[in-house]
Scaffold this active site. Sequence first.
Site, PDB file in Angstrom:
ATOM      1  N   PHE A 167       2.124   8.682  27.463  1.00 43.06           N
ATOM      2  CA  PHE A 167       0.781   8.311  27.935  1.00 43.06           C
ATOM      3  C   PHE A 167       0.621   8.583  29.436  1.00 43.06           C
ATOM      4  O   PHE A 167      -0.171   9.437  29.854  1.00 43.06           O
ATOM      5  CB  PHE A 167       0.553   6.829  27.594  1.00 43.06           C
ATOM      6  CG  PHE A 167      -0.565   6.169  28.327  1.00 43.06           C
ATOM      7  CD1 PHE A 167      -1.825   6.768  28.416  1.00 43.06           C
ATOM      8  CD2 PHE A 167      -0.382   4.918  28.922  1.00 43.06           C
ATOM      9  CE1 PHE A 167      -2.869   6.132  29.101  1.00 43.06           C
ATOM     10  CE2 PHE A 167      -1.405   4.282  29.593  1.00 43.06           C
ATOM     11  CZ  PHE A 167      -2.644   4.891  29.693  1.00 43.06           C
TER      12      PHE A 167
ATOM     13  N   GLU B  69      11.541   3.823  26.750  1.00 47.37           N
ATOM     14  CA  GLU B  69      10.946   3.087  25.630  1.00 47.37           C
ATOM     15  C   GLU B  69      10.094   2.016  26.289  1.00 47.37           C
ATOM     16  O   GLU B  69      10.565   1.310  27.198  1.00 47.37           O
ATOM     17  CB  GLU B  69      12.028   2.457  24.758  1.00 47.37           C
ATOM     18  CG  GLU B  69      12.808   3.462  23.928  1.00 47.37           C
ATOM     19  CD  GLU B  69      11.981   4.084  22.812  1.00 47.37           C
ATOM     20  OE1 GLU B  69      10.974   3.477  22.383  1.00 47.37           O
ATOM     21  OE2 GLU B  69      12.328   5.203  22.385  1.00 47.37           O
TER      22      GLU B  69
ATOM     23  N   THR C   7       7.797  -1.142  36.380  1.00 51.05           N
ATOM     24  CA  THR C   7       6.693  -1.947  35.876  1.00 51.05           C
ATOM     25  C   THR C   7       6.635  -3.298  36.584  1.00 51.05           C
ATOM     26  O   THR C   7       7.638  -3.755  37.136  1.00 51.05           O
ATOM     27  CB  THR C   7       6.882  -2.162  34.352  1.00 51.05           C
ATOM     28  OG1 THR C   7       5.971  -3.161  33.904  1.00 51.05           O
ATOM     29  CG2 THR C   7       8.289  -2.635  34.011  1.00 51.05           C
ATOM     30  N   ASP C   8       5.461  -3.929  36.517  1.00 46.15           N
ATOM     31  CA  ASP C   8       5.348  -5.288  37.075  1.00 46.15           C
ATOM     32  C   ASP C   8       6.081  -6.317  36.200  1.00 46.15           C
ATOM     33  O   ASP C   8       6.332  -7.436  36.646  1.00 46.15           O
ATOM     34  CB  ASP C   8       3.871  -5.684  37.251  1.00 46.15           C
ATOM     35  CG  ASP C   8       3.055  -5.675  35.962  1.00 46.15           C
ATOM     36  OD1 ASP C   8       3.605  -5.326  34.884  1.00 46.15           O
ATOM     37  OD2 ASP C   8       1.854  -6.011  36.022  1.00 46.15           O
ATOM     38  N   GLU C   9       6.412  -5.942  34.956  1.00 46.26           N
ATOM     39  CA  GLU C   9       6.997  -6.929  34.033  1.00 46.26           C
ATOM     40  C   GLU C   9       8.365  -7.414  34.482  1.00 46.26           C
ATOM     41  O   GLU C   9       8.834  -8.461  34.027  1.00 46.26           O
ATOM     42  CB  GLU C   9       7.119  -6.343  32.616  1.00 46.26           C
ATOM     43  CG  GLU C   9       5.793  -5.975  32.026  1.00 46.26           C
ATOM     44  CD  GLU C   9       5.767  -5.983  30.502  1.00 46.26           C
ATOM     45  OE1 GLU C   9       6.723  -6.464  29.878  1.00 46.26           O
ATOM     46  OE2 GLU C   9       4.776  -5.494  29.957  1.00 46.26           O
TER      47      GLU C   9
ATOM     48  N   TYR D 190      12.489  -5.379  26.728  1.00 39.52           N
ATOM     49  CA  TYR D 190      11.941  -4.222  27.457  1.00 39.52           C
ATOM     50  C   TYR D 190      12.043  -4.430  28.957  1.00 39.52           C
ATOM     51  O   TYR D 190      12.583  -3.582  29.691  1.00 39.52           O
ATOM     52  CB  TYR D 190      10.467  -3.980  27.052  1.00 39.52           C
ATOM     53  CG  TYR D 190       9.715  -3.123  28.050  1.00 39.52           C
ATOM     54  CD1 TYR D 190      10.020  -1.777  28.217  1.00 39.52           C
ATOM     55  CD2 TYR D 190       8.691  -3.676  28.852  1.00 39.52           C
ATOM     56  CE1 TYR D 190       9.345  -0.987  29.148  1.00 39.52           C
ATOM     57  CE2 TYR D 190       8.020  -2.900  29.785  1.00 39.52           C
ATOM     58  CZ  TYR D 190       8.349  -1.558  29.929  1.00 39.52           C
ATOM     59  OH  TYR D 190       7.682  -0.788  30.856  1.00 39.52           O
TER      60      TYR D 190
ATOM     61  N   LYS E  94      14.175  -2.403  31.910  1.00 38.78           N
ATOM     62  CA  LYS E  94      13.568  -1.761  33.088  1.00 38.78           C
ATOM     63  C   LYS E  94      14.160  -2.355  34.369  1.00 38.78           C
ATOM     64  O   LYS E  94      14.415  -1.636  35.341  1.00 38.78           O
ATOM     65  CB  LYS E  94      12.042  -1.945  33.077  1.00 38.78           C
ATOM     66  CG  LYS E  94      11.297  -1.152  32.022  1.00 38.78           C
ATOM     67  CD  LYS E  94      11.407   0.364  32.183  1.00 38.78           C
ATOM     68  CE  LYS E  94      10.619   0.900  33.355  1.00 38.78           C
ATOM     69  NZ  LYS E  94      10.619   2.397  33.373  1.00 38.78           N
TER      70      LYS E  94
ATOM     71  N   LYS F 177      -0.597  -0.195  21.685  1.00 39.26           N
ATOM     72  CA  LYS F 177      -0.858  -1.084  22.817  1.00 39.26           C
ATOM     73  C   LYS F 177      -2.266  -1.661  22.690  1.00 39.26           C
ATOM     74  O   LYS F 177      -3.126  -1.089  22.017  1.00 39.26           O
ATOM     75  CB  LYS F 177      -0.700  -0.306  24.135  1.00 39.26           C
ATOM     76  CG  LYS F 177       0.614   0.480  24.261  1.00 39.26           C
ATOM     77  CD  LYS F 177       1.769  -0.357  24.744  1.00 39.26           C
ATOM     78  CE  LYS F 177       3.109   0.374  24.694  1.00 39.26           C
ATOM     79  NZ  LYS F 177       3.359   1.311  25.789  1.00 39.26           N
TER      80      LYS F 177
ATOM     81  N   PRO G  54       6.897 -13.480  20.596  1.00 40.77           N
ATOM     82  CA  PRO G  54       7.955 -14.371  21.101  1.00 40.77           C
ATOM     83  C   PRO G  54       8.190 -14.127  22.601  1.00 40.77           C
ATOM     84  O   PRO G  54       8.262 -12.979  23.034  1.00 40.77           O
ATOM     85  CB  PRO G  54       9.191 -13.959  20.290  1.00 40.77           C
ATOM     86  CG  PRO G  54       8.669 -13.242  19.091  1.00 40.77           C
ATOM     87  CD  PRO G  54       7.361 -12.609  19.509  1.00 40.77           C
TER      88      PRO G  54
END
Length: 355
Positions: free
Chosen positions: A10, A82, A132-134, A158, A162, A197, A290
């Site tokens: 993407f 991923e 990523t911000d995650e 995930y 990262k 998504k 979860p």
Amino acid sequence: MILVTGGAGFIGSNFVLDWLACRDEPVVNLDLLTYAGNLGNLVSLRGNSRHVFVQGDVCDAALVRRLLVEYRPRAVVHLAAETHVDRSIQDAAAFVRTNVTGTYVLLEAVRDYWQALGATEREAFRFHHVSTDEVYGSLGPEDAPFTEDHPYQPNSPYSASKAASDHLVRAWHHTYGLPVVTTHCSNNYGPYHFPEKLIPLAIVNALAGKPLPLYGDGLNVRDWLYVKDHCAALRLVLERGRVGQTYNIGGWNEKTNLEIVRTICRLLDELRPDAAGPHERLITFVADRPGHDRRYAIDARKIERELGWRPAETFETGIRKTVQWYLDHPEWVAQVQSGAYRQWIATQYGRVGPA
Ligand code: NAD
Ligand code: DAU
């Protein structure tokens, strides 16, 4: 020449298309073409000699080393990963492999290549890690947005993978002096977004009259950025970002998931009305994810201050363009809704998902 990994996904395909539209410099694009990679995103580059596509794995050290020697890139932009949190909850193996091992393999190959360069090329070289911000974890309702100094608190398989890759990149800079920059972006949306998504799933399901699944109470918050604004920020950081620094990228667009889906419904009511009634009738609350992070928000002042970056799109303009893009590209949607896609939807949503 720059080497882009994950350039058929993407963000990667948007990045490659934008890069070639506004730069003369060619791209070698290394992508494994997993379920998320799609050469259909790049059809407009067919016959373009400035785009070299290589189907391959970032974990394949021999291949990565060969590409570096053959194409002699002056920068690597590492997007391959991923990326879907729900898939990482069902099975994290591919996330650890690609995101952690793949980044390690790439760093080691790049380190050898970079060390063998002449002084000027060594100085100019960049390894740009797209994160990523995650990795920062979840915010409470009153917490300040994430700055670059926010502690790492990854909560999903995930985001943990990262975070691990970010730490490797940081260590390769600290220990070996590899000239790295890392960016942490918030949730992207726009053309070529795979419909697993939230935003593309809501658009394609609404168009098909299928349920629009919202996890939990639908009030989790994400900070949305139009993908082309992310691509512009990546170009700028690659050009002028300070070596060894990290930059947060976000759109100052915090929205609950319910607001997002309602906005999509309203746009579709206007652009593609459904005789059966308003699209909001399709909203369906389903079991929560979860460990679902409650809120992400990005403080993007550093990239604004240092590099002068600002998003060009507001959420209102970006989401309208996005919905219109999906309306204009039914053949792209049909192509990505392959057998593997249908199998994922059935596993994740059971009876509420599309058949
Ligand atoms: P995506 O899932 O759409 O695309 C990932 C691409 O990587 C695919 O083309 C896939 O084929 C390729 N790939 C996967 N494993 C590979 C491997 N082993 N070797 C080579 N290629 C491989 O992802 P995306 O949403 O475009 O995200 C791109 C990057 O940006 C990721 O690193 C992600 O963590 C980061 N990011 C994404 C978002 C977002 O909202 N989508 C936000 C911030 C950061
Ligand atoms: O924040 C950046 C991250 O954004 C990227 O690093 C990830 O690669 C990208 O996938 C995205 O992660 P999210 O988990 O935030 O995105 P997703 O679209 O999966 O979910 C957005 C929100 O919507 C989240 O709160 C979960 C919720 N959701 C998602 C799906 C797929 C639903 O309520 N229903 C759904 O069916």
